[in-house]
Design a protein around this motif. Structure first.
Motif, PDB file in Angstrom:
ATOM      1  N   CYS A  13       0.666  -1.160   0.244  1.00 26.02           N
ATOM      2  CA  CYS A  13       0.230   0.205  -0.641  1.00 26.02           C
ATOM      3  C   CYS A  13       1.093   1.513   0.220  1.00 26.02           C
ATOM      4  O   CYS A  13       2.241   1.440   1.033  1.00 26.02           O
ATOM      5  CB  CYS A  13      -0.556  -0.015   1.111  1.00 26.02           C
TER       6      CYS A  13
ATOM      7  N   ASP B  15      -0.005   4.029   0.735  1.00 27.41           N
ATOM      8  CA  ASP B  15      -0.620   4.719   1.561  1.00 27.41           C
ATOM      9  C   ASP B  15      -0.037   5.103   3.119  1.00 27.41           C
ATOM     10  O   ASP B  15       0.404   5.709   3.472  1.00 27.41           O
ATOM     11  CB  ASP B  15      -2.057   5.184   2.077  1.00 27.41           C
ATOM     12  N   CYS B  16       0.105   3.553   3.406  1.00 28.25           N
ATOM     13  CA  CYS B  16       0.150   2.909   4.574  1.00 28.25           C
ATOM     14  C   CYS B  16       1.935   2.024   4.877  1.00 28.25           C
ATOM     15  O   CYS B  16       1.727   1.685   5.425  1.00 28.25           O
ATOM     16  CB  CYS B  16      -0.936   2.584   6.045  1.00 28.25           C
TER      17      CYS B  16
ATOM     18  N   CYS C 127      -6.327  -1.516  -0.623  1.00 28.30           N
ATOM     19  CA  CYS C 127      -5.263  -2.013   1.280  1.00 28.30           C
ATOM     20  C   CYS C 127      -6.253  -2.584   1.511  1.00 28.30           C
ATOM     21  O   CYS C 127      -7.856  -1.841   1.733  1.00 28.30           O
ATOM     22  CB  CYS C 127      -4.687  -1.063   1.447  1.00 28.30           C
TER      23      CYS C 127
ATOM     24  N   ARG D 258      -6.531  -2.222   4.867  1.00 30.15           N
ATOM     25  CA  ARG D 258      -5.872  -1.897   5.967  1.00 30.15           C
ATOM     26  C   ARG D 258      -7.110  -0.515   5.858  1.00 30.15           C
ATOM     27  O   ARG D 258      -7.826   0.004   7.065  1.00 30.15           O
ATOM     28  CB  ARG D 258      -4.621  -1.836   6.347  1.00 30.15           C
ATOM     29  N   CYS D 259      -6.066   0.219   5.088  1.00 32.37           N
ATOM     30  CA  CYS D 259      -6.724   1.922   4.767  1.00 32.37           C
ATOM     31  C   CYS D 259      -7.815   2.081   3.503  1.00 32.37           C
ATOM     32  O   CYS D 259      -8.535   2.985   3.400  1.00 32.37           O
ATOM     33  CB  CYS D 259      -5.810   2.601   4.521  1.00 32.37           C
TER      34      CYS D 259
HETATM   35 ZN   LIG Z   1      -3.266   0.743   3.447  1.00 28.55          ZN
END
Ligand SMILES: [Zn+2]
Length: 64
Positions: free
Chosen positions: A37, A39-40, A52, A54-55
Motif C-alpha cells: 500500500c 498509503d500505509c 489495501c 487496512r486503509c
Molecule cells: Zn493501506
C-alpha cells in the motif's frame, strides 16, 4: 489424386510465436511491489488484491 494441385483453398499455417510470453506468476519479488500500500505501507494478504485491506487505498497496478 494429384500431388501438385492448387492449394489456394488451404489456409496458411498460424504464425508461430504470436502469443506474448506470460510471466510465471508465483513468487516474484518484483511483482510484490504493487501489493504494498502506497498509503500505509501494508502488504496485501491476497496476491490479487487491488485495494489495501487496512486503509482501503487503491493499490498500484503491476501490469501495463
Ligand atoms: Zn493501506
Amino acid at each position: 489424386m494429384t500431388t501438385h494441385g492448387p492449394d489456394a483453398e488451404v489456409p496458411p499455417p498460424p504464425p508461430a510465436a504470436h502469443r506474448a510470453p506470460e510471466p510465471a506468476g508465483g513468487g516474484e519479488p518484483a511483482c510484490m511491489l504493487h501489493l504494498v500500500c502506497p498509503d500505509c505501507g501494508r502488504l496485501a494478504d491476497e496476491h490479487g488484491a487491488r485495494s489495501c485491506s487496512r486503509c482501503g487505498a487503491p493499490l498500484p497496478d503491476c501490469g501495463p
